[in-house]
Design an enzyme around this catalytic site. Structure first.
Site, PDB file in Angstrom:
ATOM      1  N   HIS A  29     -31.478   9.682 -17.083  1.00  0.00           N
ATOM      2  CA  HIS A  29     -30.560  10.528 -16.757  1.00  0.00           C
ATOM      3  C   HIS A  29     -30.553  10.614 -14.857  1.00  0.00           C
ATOM      4  O   HIS A  29     -30.424  11.844 -14.668  1.00  0.00           O
ATOM      5  CB  HIS A  29     -30.588  11.905 -17.564  1.00  0.00           C
ATOM      6  CG  HIS A  29     -30.041  11.035 -19.037  1.00  0.00           C
ATOM      7  ND1 HIS A  29     -29.916  10.879 -19.616  1.00  0.00           N
ATOM      8  CD2 HIS A  29     -31.495  12.271 -19.876  1.00  0.00           C
ATOM      9  CE1 HIS A  29     -30.555  10.803 -21.079  1.00  0.00           C
ATOM     10  NE2 HIS A  29     -31.585  11.195 -21.466  1.00  0.00           N
ATOM     11  N   ARG A  30     -31.615   9.918 -14.213  1.00  0.00           N
ATOM     12  CA  ARG A  30     -31.414  10.001 -13.184  1.00  0.00           C
ATOM     13  C   ARG A  30     -31.889  11.062 -12.477  1.00  0.00           C
ATOM     14  O   ARG A  30     -32.021  11.378 -11.212  1.00  0.00           O
ATOM     15  CB  ARG A  30     -30.369   9.611 -12.115  1.00  0.00           C
ATOM     16  CG  ARG A  30     -29.243   8.539 -12.802  1.00  0.00           C
ATOM     17  CD  ARG A  30     -28.092   8.407 -11.585  1.00  0.00           C
ATOM     18  NE  ARG A  30     -27.244   7.381 -12.027  1.00  0.00           N
ATOM     19  CZ  ARG A  30     -27.622   6.006 -11.290  1.00  0.00           C
ATOM     20  NH1 ARG A  30     -28.611   5.568 -10.648  1.00  0.00           N
ATOM     21  NH2 ARG A  30     -26.383   5.028 -12.454  1.00  0.00           N
TER      22      ARG A  30
END
Ligand SMILES: Cc1cc2nc3c(=O)[nH]c(=O)nc-3n(C[C@H](O)[C@H](O)[C@H](O)COP(=O)(O)O)c2cc1C
Length: 201
Positions: A178-179
């Site tokens: 999710h970055r």
């Protein structure tokens, strides 16, 4: 790797050594010591290319090249440079900024003598980054050099040798889902003291 461990590291060059060793153990990475060198002319034209890291020590990172190549000309005029590693299967990158200086002649020649003869011959004939003259072929030039040096050592050309990049900034990046990636920047405070900070990804 736990971000707290990266943040508490006192010697980022040793952490880089650890990451390179892990990349060397990852069977999918064929060139674990490959890195991108960015250099720039004094007018700010930036160029990049891949090189191999040949040595990593307490002072910095060592690589070898042709001093008259495009990179060589830029580094002579502007020693500020950046190196970049990316190891895809590990989802890690390291960014380094610093200044570059030439290695001593003696150190460059010692490394030259450790190289295999065919690599020495191809370096001997290479006018790296210059256009190859029409009608000439690299194979033919190497054959001529082979004949010229038969039974003798191939001398290290004066325009070939090593560089040491002394880092002032090193950034370690670990990819997360999710970055929410981990980024830790180290800024050199003095010879042996580094300050670490986590950055937004
Ligand atoms: C995996 C890989 C490793 C390379 N290693 C070196 C190296 O150690 N030294 C070098 O001069 N060129 C190396 N090269 C070639 C450079 O990328 C580049 O083409 C050459 O140095 C000329 O660059 P320049 O014209 O920007 O000076 C390598 C290329 C690749 C793809």
């Amino acid at each position: 790797m736990d971000i707290q461990r990266i943040l508490s590291c006192q010697k980022p060059l040793e952490l880089l050594q650890e990451w390179i060793m892990e990349a060397q153990q990852a069977s999918q990475i064929s060139e674990p010591t490959a890195m991108i060198l960015a250099s720039a002319s004094p007018q700010g034209e930036v160029t990049t290319r891949t090189l191999l890291l040949k040595e990593l020590g307490p002072e910095g990172l060592i690589f070898y090249s042709n001093y008259q190549s495009e990179k060589g000309r830029q580094l002579a005029e502007n020693p500020q440079a950046s190196l970049h590693f990316y190891w895809d299967p590990l989802f890690r990158q390291v960014r380094i900024q610093g200044t570059v200086q030439k290695l001593s002649r003696q150190k460059s020649e010692t490394y030259w003598r450790s190289r295999d003869r065919e690599s020495q011959l191809s370096q001997w004939v290479s006018r790296q980054s210059e256009p190859l003259e029409e009608g000439k072929s690299l194979d033919q030039l190497v054959q001529e050099a082979r004949n010229q040096h038969e039974g003798r050592e191939v001398p290290c050309p004066k325009h070939w040798g090593g560089y040491l990049l002394k880092p002032e900034l090193m950034e370690f990046w670990v990819g997360r889902p999710h970055r929410l990636h981990d980024r830790v920047r180290f800024l050199r405070q003095d010879q042996n003291l580094w300050k670490s900070q986590q950055l937004y990804p």
